[in-house]
Scaffold this motif. Sequence first.
Motif, mmCIF file in Angstrom:
data_model
loop_
_atom_site.group_PDB
_atom_site.id
_atom_site.type_symbol
_atom_site.label_atom_id
_atom_site.label_comp_id
_atom_site.label_asym_id
_atom_site.label_seq_id
_atom_site.Cartn_x
_atom_site.Cartn_y
_atom_site.Cartn_z
ATOM 1 N N LYS A 355 0.832 -1.213 0.000
ATOM 2 C CA LYS A 355 0.000 0.000 0.000
ATOM 3 C C LYS A 355 0.864 1.258 0.000
ATOM 4 O O LYS A 355 0.557 2.256 -0.658
ATOM 5 N N ARG A 356 1.939 1.180 0.767
ATOM 6 C CA ARG A 356 2.854 2.336 0.801
ATOM 7 C C ARG A 356 3.474 2.581 -0.573
ATOM 8 O O ARG A 356 3.582 3.717 -1.025
ATOM 9 N N LEU A 357 3.869 1.475 -1.232
ATOM 10 C CA LEU A 357 4.403 1.617 -2.595
ATOM 11 C C LEU A 357 3.363 2.206 -3.531
ATOM 12 O O LEU A 357 3.673 3.064 -4.376
ATOM 13 N N ASP A 358 2.141 1.768 -3.391
ATOM 14 C CA ASP A 358 1.080 2.299 -4.252
ATOM 15 C C ASP A 358 0.889 3.793 -4.027
ATOM 16 O O ASP A 358 0.732 4.563 -4.980
ATOM 17 N N ARG A 359 0.913 4.212 -2.720
ATOM 18 C CA ARG A 359 0.776 5.633 -2.441
ATOM 19 C C ARG A 359 1.969 6.418 -2.995
ATOM 20 O O ARG A 359 1.817 7.512 -3.553
ATOM 21 N N LEU A 360 3.153 5.869 -2.827
ATOM 22 C CA LEU A 360 4.345 6.544 -3.345
ATOM 23 C C LEU A 360 4.284 6.719 -4.853
ATOM 24 O O LEU A 360 4.534 7.809 -5.389
ATOM 25 N N ILE A 361 3.927 5.648 -5.534
ATOM 26 C CA ILE A 361 3.882 5.719 -6.992
ATOM 27 C C ILE A 361 2.808 6.713 -7.454
ATOM 28 O O ILE A 361 3.011 7.483 -8.385
ATOM 29 N N SER A 362 1.665 6.715 -6.778
ATOM 30 C CA SER A 362 0.592 7.654 -7.140
ATOM 31 C C SER A 362 1.032 9.100 -6.924
ATOM 32 O O SER A 362 0.836 9.972 -7.781
ATOM 33 N N ASP A 363 1.644 9.356 -5.737
ATOM 34 C CA ASP A 363 2.089 10.724 -5.451
ATOM 35 C C ASP A 363 3.228 11.151 -6.375
ATOM 36 O O ASP A 363 3.290 12.308 -6.815
ATOM 37 N N ILE A 364 4.150 10.221 -6.660
ATOM 38 C CA ILE A 364 5.251 10.550 -7.573
ATOM 39 C C ILE A 364 4.723 10.859 -8.962
ATOM 40 O O ILE A 364 5.151 11.813 -9.624
ATOM 41 N N SER A 365 3.766 10.056 -9.401
ATOM 42 C CA SER A 365 3.157 10.303 -10.709
ATOM 43 C C SER A 365 2.453 11.655 -10.735
ATOM 44 O O SER A 365 2.544 12.418 -11.714
ATOM 45 N N ASP A 366 1.761 11.975 -9.653
ATOM 46 C CA ASP A 366 1.066 13.264 -9.582
ATOM 47 C C ASP A 366 2.062 14.411 -9.596
ATOM 48 O O ASP A 366 1.876 15.410 -10.296
ATOM 49 N N ALA A 367 3.138 14.254 -8.818
ATOM 50 C CA ALA A 367 4.149 15.322 -8.776
ATOM 51 C C ALA A 367 4.820 15.526 -10.119
ATOM 52 O O ALA A 367 5.140 16.654 -10.515
ATOM 53 N N SER A 368 5.064 14.440 -10.844
ATOM 54 C CA SER A 368 5.739 14.565 -12.141
ATOM 55 C C SER A 368 4.836 15.192 -13.197
ATOM 56 O O SER A 368 5.321 15.733 -14.183
ATOM 57 N N ARG A 369 3.513 15.077 -13.017
ATOM 58 C CA ARG A 369 2.592 15.637 -14.009
ATOM 59 C C ARG A 369 2.272 17.095 -13.770
ATOM 60 O O ARG A 369 1.753 17.769 -14.652
ATOM 61 N N ILE A 370 2.556 17.586 -12.573
ATOM 62 C CA ILE A 370 2.089 18.927 -12.219
ATOM 63 C C ILE A 370 2.694 19.991 -13.130
ATOM 64 O O ILE A 370 1.991 20.847 -13.675
#
Length: 540
Positions: A355-370
């Motif tokens: 779950k932590r990996l999933d949250r990390l990947i989601s947040d990283i993806s969001d940060a990279s798209r901003i």
Amino acid sequence: MRRILLLNTLPLAMLAVTLLFLNDFQNSLLETDVNALREQAHIYAAALGQSAVMRNPARHPLPGAEYMFDTALARPLLLRLTEPSPNARARLVGPDGTLVADSLNEASLAHHTGEKLPASFPDSDLPRQWEPPHNNSLEVAYEWLLSLLPLSSREGIVTLDTPDAPPPDPSAAGSTRGTEAAPYIRRTPDRQLVITVAEPVMHDGQTVGVIQLTRQAQEVDRSLFAVRSSILSLFLVAMAVTVLLSWYLSLTIARPLLRLAVASHDMRDVSGRADTVPENLLNRRDEIGVLARALRGSVLALWARMDATERFAADVSHEIKNPLSSIRSAIETLPRIENRVRQERLLSIINNDVKRLDRLISDISDASRIDAELSRARPEPVAVESLLAILTEMHQTTRKPDDAILKLVDESDDPAHPLRVLAVEDRLVQVLRNLIGNAISFSPSKGLIVLRCRANSEKVEVSVSDEGPGIPDGKLEDIFDRFYSERPNSENFGQHSGLGLAISRQIIEALHGNLYAENRHDDQGRVLGARFVILLPRAP
């Protein structure tokens, strides 16, 4: 340099060439000379008509030919009349077109009439023609320019393109007094301007003949030469100044731009991060200095972005490696454990790490798209008060009895005109949700979270205040670092990726705003909680 020189000199050259024509000035001088020469011819014709005419000795003269010139009187009289005007040539022509008298030498008269003048007729010629100063380069330039300028005229001034063409027939001047032949103006093959007028000689209302006066328009050429010389002199001075100014512009504008282009090329292609923008260009206070500083700032910002990308990649690698290591260790240990309770505990750890990996990947993806998303999005006016009211109502509707209380305080100066900010609404909602969620996680049971909105000069200030423990000393900026996490003790490890505040600041800065944190204090200096402040440009 060539383009600057061409653009600066071409209008000047066109103006100089236009002024060199001097059509109106030349025509006025020609008209003055024509009028003076015509008046002189009129005086000569009147004198000859009274003093040098006799009756035609023919037994039966033709009608209108009762009178004829007395050659013995006409020639001396013509010489005396032309003596005060040595620069004019006079020719007296009979009604049948024969030459009666000519103020030129005896050889010229013999060539036209075949007879010999009396000995008293002087050997004379037209005066020496006026010439410009004998300066080879100046004379050549003047003659060349003169050959390019056509002889234009007004009404009443006859201009012939062939200087050797014969003048109009003097005998066709008319049979009544006051009829005037058009003047004949030409330039000789050696570029001298010559004017010829014809005037009928009258006696008792009959035309006895025609007197023709020819004179060089020396004053016209002299005046035109003086004016054109002045124009050319001013043109040369202006051209020299223009060349110097063009050279100065090249040194101060063109060459510095070329140096900036070379510096940009070097910073792009040369290995390493060499700042090659010349210092003297950076210190300039004009547009070149602004451009140099902007170029340097862009390069430094690009390098900073590259460094941030490298750090982000390193942080992502580190943050992902931790749960992966935990999962690998748990998987390696799981086959060797026979205790069912301990196996379930290891499976629970694996599940939390996933779950932590999933949250990390989601947040990283969001940060990279901003950055990419906000670079394409166009900020629009957003009613921030309405947005805060909706978020407050949603929280108050869904909150549990022990959850924090959300309160909106509107401090706008004009309730009739709600405050609006220039932002992307979805991303602004994301920032407010992050800040409110962060405040909720640090607030005590039934603690108060206050949302404030007020105008601050040309910006709008939005703040989120809580009653939590505040931010540790020296950590007011660190909390905005990626993957930095300072969570409450009651919260399980790994529930947050540490990217929320970093993403929030990234969004606000992309909207040309600012996000910072501070602690609230009472009068005794005790910390009452934390406050996060957003400053965004105010929409009209």
